[in-house]
Motif scaffolding. Structure first.
Motif, PDB file in Angstrom:
ATOM      1  N   ASP A 259       0.811  -1.230   0.000  1.00 57.15           N
ATOM      2  CA  ASP A 259       0.000   0.000   0.000  1.00 57.15           C
ATOM      3  C   ASP A 259       0.840   1.274   0.000  1.00 57.15           C
ATOM      4  OD1 ASP A 259      -2.243  -1.595   0.124  1.00 57.15           O
ATOM      5  OD2 ASP A 259      -2.268  -1.602   2.323  1.00 57.15           O
ATOM      6  N   VAL A 260       2.118   1.183  -0.182  1.00 54.93           N
ATOM      7  CA  VAL A 260       3.011   2.351  -0.134  1.00 54.93           C
ATOM      8  C   VAL A 260       3.066   3.016  -1.502  1.00 54.93           C
ATOM      9  CG1 VAL A 260       5.363   3.128   0.281  1.00 54.93           C
ATOM     10  CG2 VAL A 260       4.352   1.353   1.722  1.00 54.93           C
ATOM     11  N   VAL A 261       2.984   4.379  -1.445  1.00 57.36           N
ATOM     12  CA  VAL A 261       3.068   5.156  -2.684  1.00 57.36           C
ATOM     13  C   VAL A 261       4.527   5.226  -3.106  1.00 57.36           C
ATOM     14  CG1 VAL A 261       2.629   7.421  -3.713  1.00 57.36           C
ATOM     15  CG2 VAL A 261       1.055   6.485  -2.016  1.00 57.36           C
ATOM     16  N   PRO A 262       4.770   5.162  -4.326  1.00 51.29           N
ATOM     17  CA  PRO A 262       6.173   5.305  -4.781  1.00 51.29           C
ATOM     18  C   PRO A 262       6.747   6.673  -4.405  1.00 51.29           C
ATOM     19  CG  PRO A 262       4.805   4.367  -6.500  1.00 51.29           C
ATOM     20  CD  PRO A 262       3.872   4.755  -5.416  1.00 51.29           C
ATOM     21  N   ARG A 263       8.011   6.696  -4.143  1.00 51.77           N
ATOM     22  CA  ARG A 263       8.662   7.922  -3.695  1.00 51.77           C
ATOM     23  C   ARG A 263       8.537   9.029  -4.741  1.00 51.77           C
ATOM     24  NH1 ARG A 263      11.987   9.165   0.315  1.00 51.77           N
ATOM     25  NH2 ARG A 263      13.362  10.984   0.067  1.00 51.77           N
ATOM     26  N   ARG A 264       8.620   8.677  -5.985  1.00 53.01           N
ATOM     27  CA  ARG A 264       8.508   9.687  -7.033  1.00 53.01           C
ATOM     28  C   ARG A 264       7.144  10.357  -6.991  1.00 53.01           C
ATOM     29  NH1 ARG A 264       9.563   6.556 -10.578  1.00 53.01           N
ATOM     30  NH2 ARG A 264       7.481   6.012 -11.309  1.00 53.01           N
ATOM     31  N   ASP A 265       6.059   9.513  -6.797  1.00 56.17           N
ATOM     32  CA  ASP A 265       4.723  10.097  -6.704  1.00 56.17           C
ATOM     33  C   ASP A 265       4.550  10.920  -5.427  1.00 56.17           C
ATOM     34  OD1 ASP A 265       4.242   8.795  -9.048  1.00 56.17           O
ATOM     35  OD2 ASP A 265       3.183   7.100  -8.124  1.00 56.17           O
ATOM     36  N   PHE A 266       5.150  10.406  -4.312  1.00 53.09           N
ATOM     37  CA  PHE A 266       5.052  11.141  -3.040  1.00 53.09           C
ATOM     38  C   PHE A 266       5.705  12.524  -3.136  1.00 53.09           C
ATOM     39  CE2 PHE A 266       7.193  12.265   0.939  1.00 53.09           C
ATOM     40  CZ  PHE A 266       6.093  12.467   1.747  1.00 53.09           C
ATOM     41  N   GLU A 267       6.883  12.572  -3.708  1.00 55.22           N
ATOM     42  CA  GLU A 267       7.568  13.856  -3.841  1.00 55.22           C
ATOM     43  C   GLU A 267       6.788  14.807  -4.745  1.00 55.22           C
ATOM     44  OE1 GLU A 267      11.413  12.886  -5.227  1.00 55.22           O
ATOM     45  OE2 GLU A 267      12.182  12.272  -3.231  1.00 55.22           O
ATOM     46  N   SER A 268       6.182  14.275  -5.795  1.00 56.70           N
ATOM     47  CA  SER A 268       5.390  15.120  -6.683  1.00 56.70           C
ATOM     48  C   SER A 268       4.174  15.699  -5.952  1.00 56.70           C
ATOM     49  CB  SER A 268       4.937  14.313  -7.902  1.00 56.70           C
ATOM     50  OG  SER A 268       4.101  15.094  -8.727  1.00 56.70           O
ATOM     51  N   LEU A 269       3.467  14.828  -5.177  1.00 55.84           N
ATOM     52  CA  LEU A 269       2.310  15.308  -4.413  1.00 55.84           C
ATOM     53  C   LEU A 269       2.723  16.304  -3.320  1.00 55.84           C
ATOM     54  CD1 LEU A 269       0.308  11.963  -4.046  1.00 55.84           C
ATOM     55  CD2 LEU A 269      -0.288  13.934  -5.471  1.00 55.84           C
ATOM     56  N   GLU A 270       3.831  16.021  -2.670  1.00 54.77           N
ATOM     57  CA  GLU A 270       4.298  16.940  -1.622  1.00 54.77           C
ATOM     58  C   GLU A 270       4.630  18.315  -2.196  1.00 54.77           C
ATOM     59  OE1 GLU A 270       7.406  16.848   2.148  1.00 54.77           O
ATOM     60  OE2 GLU A 270       7.857  15.700   0.331  1.00 54.77           O
ATOM     61  N   LYS A 271       5.269  18.352  -3.342  1.00 56.31           N
ATOM     62  CA  LYS A 271       5.579  19.623  -3.990  1.00 56.31           C
ATOM     63  C   LYS A 271       4.297  20.363  -4.381  1.00 56.31           C
ATOM     64  CE  LYS A 271       8.187  21.606  -7.816  1.00 56.31           C
ATOM     65  NZ  LYS A 271       9.026  21.309  -9.016  1.00 56.31           N
ATOM     66  N   LYS A 272       3.338  19.621  -4.894  1.00 56.36           N
ATOM     67  CA  LYS A 272       2.075  20.234  -5.278  1.00 56.36           C
ATOM     68  C   LYS A 272       1.346  20.800  -4.061  1.00 56.36           C
ATOM     69  CE  LYS A 272      -2.111  19.260  -7.962  1.00 56.36           C
ATOM     70  NZ  LYS A 272      -2.868  18.227  -8.703  1.00 56.36           N
ATOM     71  N   TYR A 273       1.389  20.043  -2.931  1.00 53.95           N
ATOM     72  CA  TYR A 273       0.760  20.518  -1.689  1.00 53.95           C
ATOM     73  C   TYR A 273       1.441  21.788  -1.185  1.00 53.95           C
ATOM     74  CZ  TYR A 273      -0.230  20.769   3.290  1.00 53.95           C
ATOM     75  OH  TYR A 273      -0.566  21.213   4.533  1.00 53.95           O
TER      76      TYR A 273
END
Length: 661
Positions: A259-273
């Motif tokens: 259930d873990v999001v890939p780091r690349r997707d996490f960093e993209s979402l964090e930047k967007k947030y």
């Protein structure tokens, strides 16, 4: 001796036509009569009884020994006896003279008792003074020894510091030398290391060339042989074990990180947030700024609406009562000095100011023609410096003379208050000053003349300010407050003039530093007033000449502008206070304090208590329960030295808006 009719002797003879109780002033006797009186006095002999008394007094004084300690008391005894003889000779006045003598005797006895009682205190004071003097000398000697020890210790530490500095310098030189040596050794060993590597490479290459043919023969024989079965079996077993471990690790990772999001997707979402959060903060800040601007504009709109209504009402009143504008040029025909003087006087003046000036000119002529003033009486409602009945002579002073006297009154009063440490009443001091300088008889003539001149010349600052304070319209603190502002500005300008040339440019005029709360347009008005004598191309201002006054006390436009701005800023400050109080008819001390803190957040408690005391004219402990009409409080504050302590909240909000834009 007594005359035949039972009156006093009329010696000298020319006094025979006068009674004893006539109240003639020496200054009112004609010169011819004075000279004739002196000649008659030289020709008329003294009464016999007077000669006997004087002869007896001389004999008694000559017989005294004035070298003794109580010589003054011995010398007083003959005068006592002479006075007793004098009392006995006048039967009619004997009770009164005896009462006077007894009162003096009682007073002298009382003074002697007081001196006798204070003698031990004098000795004690002398003893205590000597003891404290010795203690002070001992402390000074002790401190001198400690100071010498500290000086020696200081010299020792300075020498120690010098030695340490020298040692540090030598160590730095050694370190620098060692660093150079280390760098040279490092370079030498590095070169040797590279040389060794190059040598080993050459040796290996030569060895490989020698063993090349033999190695090819051995490899050929090994290829012919079959693979070792045991070796292959062992390799297969190890490969299967590695496959099992990899499968277990893969299953565990699938279970843990399914259930873990890939780091690349996490960093993209964090930047967007982060971008959205920053955008929201910016919009919130803009919203708050717009809210402040809206509130400020709403307040300005309300004030503008009030000003519009007031202006409309004033316009209606003016339209209802307006008259054609007068032709002021006609005044030059009746003003002394003609057209040229009227042109210089009327330049830059409003109609109201021209009316005041015209009234002054008319009043000046009337005042000069007036010979006497009619006294106001001696009632309690009459000022102390005007209490007189009858006609009073007009001294016919010039404007220059009145200004000089008023400035001297201020100097004497300030010097007395600095000496005593107490604030004195200006009306009482004004009267005492005139009595001391011109005598009790002529004091009222000077007082009435100066008062009428001050009442007439309201355009002169020295006279108008003194008149307002003297009559109670304005508090004395306002006069001292304005002078303190001008003095601070003069000191600040002198401090900016490091070369002491007496001139500064507009950029170096320290108006903003002395008046940090003034608006930009007010500061520009002061700078323009300081440049009124300069051409548009010049920028060097002689700041010392800005504080000059002419012989009639008229200041330069720069100082006049400071005083006008002082009054207008105080009026604006009190208008804000009245607006903050709203529709209140009466106000107590707490509400007034709250209003002051709202329009002036930086005001301190001491200044606030002073302002409340000015409004209620009572002590701090009595203001809590008092209720005062708002108009009365504002009038009292207007008469005192009331100034803004910190920046206005409106000005701060405007500044924030400008910075935001």
């Amino acid at each position: 001796q007594l005359s035949a009719r039972g009156h006093w002797s009329t010696w000298p003879a020319f006094a025979s036509g006068q009674t004893v109780l006539q109240n003639h002033k020496p200054c009112c006797v004609p010169k011819e009569r004075k000279s004739s009186n002196k000649q008659t006095l030289l020709t008329i002999p003294k009464p016999r009884y007077l000669e006997q008394l004087e002869s007896y007094l001389r004999k008694e004084l000559q017989s005294l020994d004035l070298t003794k300690k109580n010589s003054q008391e011995l010398k007083l005894q003959p005068y006592r006896e002479i006075f007793e003889f004098f009392i006995d000779s006048f039967k009619t006045y004997k009770p009164l003279l005896s009462a006077i003598k007894n009162e003096y005797e009682v007073t002298l006895a009382h003074q002697k008792e007081m001196i006798r009682a204070l003698e031990p205190l004098k000795a004690m004071v002398t003893t205590v003074s000597e003891e404290y003097t010795q203690q002070i000398l001992a402390l000074q000697e002790k401190e001198r020894v400690e100071i010498n020890m500290l000086k020696q210790e200081k010299q020792h530490l300075l020498k120690f510091i010098d030695n340490m500095k020298e040692e540090k310098s030598s160590l730095e030189i050694q370190v620098e030398h060692l660093q150079k040596s280390l760098a040279e050794e490092y370079l030498r060993y590095l070169n040797e290391y590279h040389a060794r590597k190059l040598l080993l490479a050459n040796m290996n290459e030569m060895h490989n060339k020698q063993l090349g043919p033999t190695l090819h023969q051995v490899q050929g024989r090994e290829n012919v042989k079959s693979e070792d079965v045991v070796k292959l079996t062992l390799a297969l077993k190890i490969a299967r074990q590695d496959l099992t471990k990899a499968q277990v690790e893969l299953n565990r990772m699938i279970a843990d990180y399914g259930d873990v999001v890939p780091r690349r997707d996490f960093e993209s979402l964090e930047k967007k947030y982060s971008d959205l959060l920053q955008k929201m903060k910016t919009q919130q800040k803009d919203f708050d700024q717009l809210r402040k601007e809206y509130d400020m504009l709403l307040e300005i709109h309300r004030e503008t609406a009030e000003e519009r209504d007031n202006a409309f009402i004033e316009l209606q009143e003016v339209q209802r009562s307006c008259t054609p504008r007068p032709n002021w040029a006609k005044c030059s025909e009746v003003i002394p000095g003609g057209r040229d003087r009227w042109s210089s006087l009327a330049e830059g003046k409003t109609s109201d100011q021209l009316v005041d000036m015209l009234l002054e000119e008319i009043g000046t002529g009337v005042l000069k023609e007036r010979e006497v003033f009619l006294g106001w009486g001696k009632g309690d409602n009459v000022p102390v410096y005007l209490r007189y009945e009858g006609e009073i002579k007009n001294k016919k002073l010039s404007k220059k003379d009145v200004v000089t006297i008023l400035k001297d009154v201020w100097r004497e009063k300030i010097a007395l208050e600095q000496q005593t440490g107490k604030r004195s009443s200006l009306p009482e001091f004004f009267l005492s000053y005139l009595q001391k300088k011109y005598g009790d008889a002529a004091a009222m003539e000077w007082s009435y003349t100066i008062y009428e001149n001050m009442r007439l010349y309201q355009s002169n600052h020295v006279m108008s300010s003194f008149y307002d304070i003297l009559t109670g319209k304005v508090g004395e603190e306002q006069y001292h407050g304005q002078n303190q502002l001008i003095s601070n500005l003069q000191k600040e300008l002198a401090a900016c003039d490091s070369l002491n040339t007496g001139s500064l440019t507009s950029e170096h005029m320290a108006v903003r530093e002395v008046f940090p709360l003034k608006r930009t347009d007010s500061v520009q008005e002061l700078i323009d007033a300081s440049r009124y004598k300069l051409d548009s191309a010049e920028d060097l201002i002689n700041y010392r000449s800005l504080f000059n006054e002419d012989e009639e006390g008229n200041a330069e436009p720069f100082i006049a502008m400071i005083r006008n701005q002082y009054v207008s800023e105080k009026q604006e400050y009190l208008r804000e206070l009245k607006s903050k109080l709203g529709d209140l008819i009466e106000v107590n001390a707490d509400d007034l304090k709250t209003a002051f803190c709202a329009i002036d957040p930086d005001i301190d408690d001491q200044t606030l208590d002073i302002y409340i005391g000015l409004a209620y004219q009572v002590g701090k402990e009595q203001t809590d329960q008092d209720v005062l009409p708002v108009e009365t409080a504002l009038e009292r504050l207007l008469a005192g030295d009331v100034r803004r302590v910190g920046p206005s909240p409106k000005e701060e909000s405007k500044t924030d808006c400008e910075e935001g834009e």
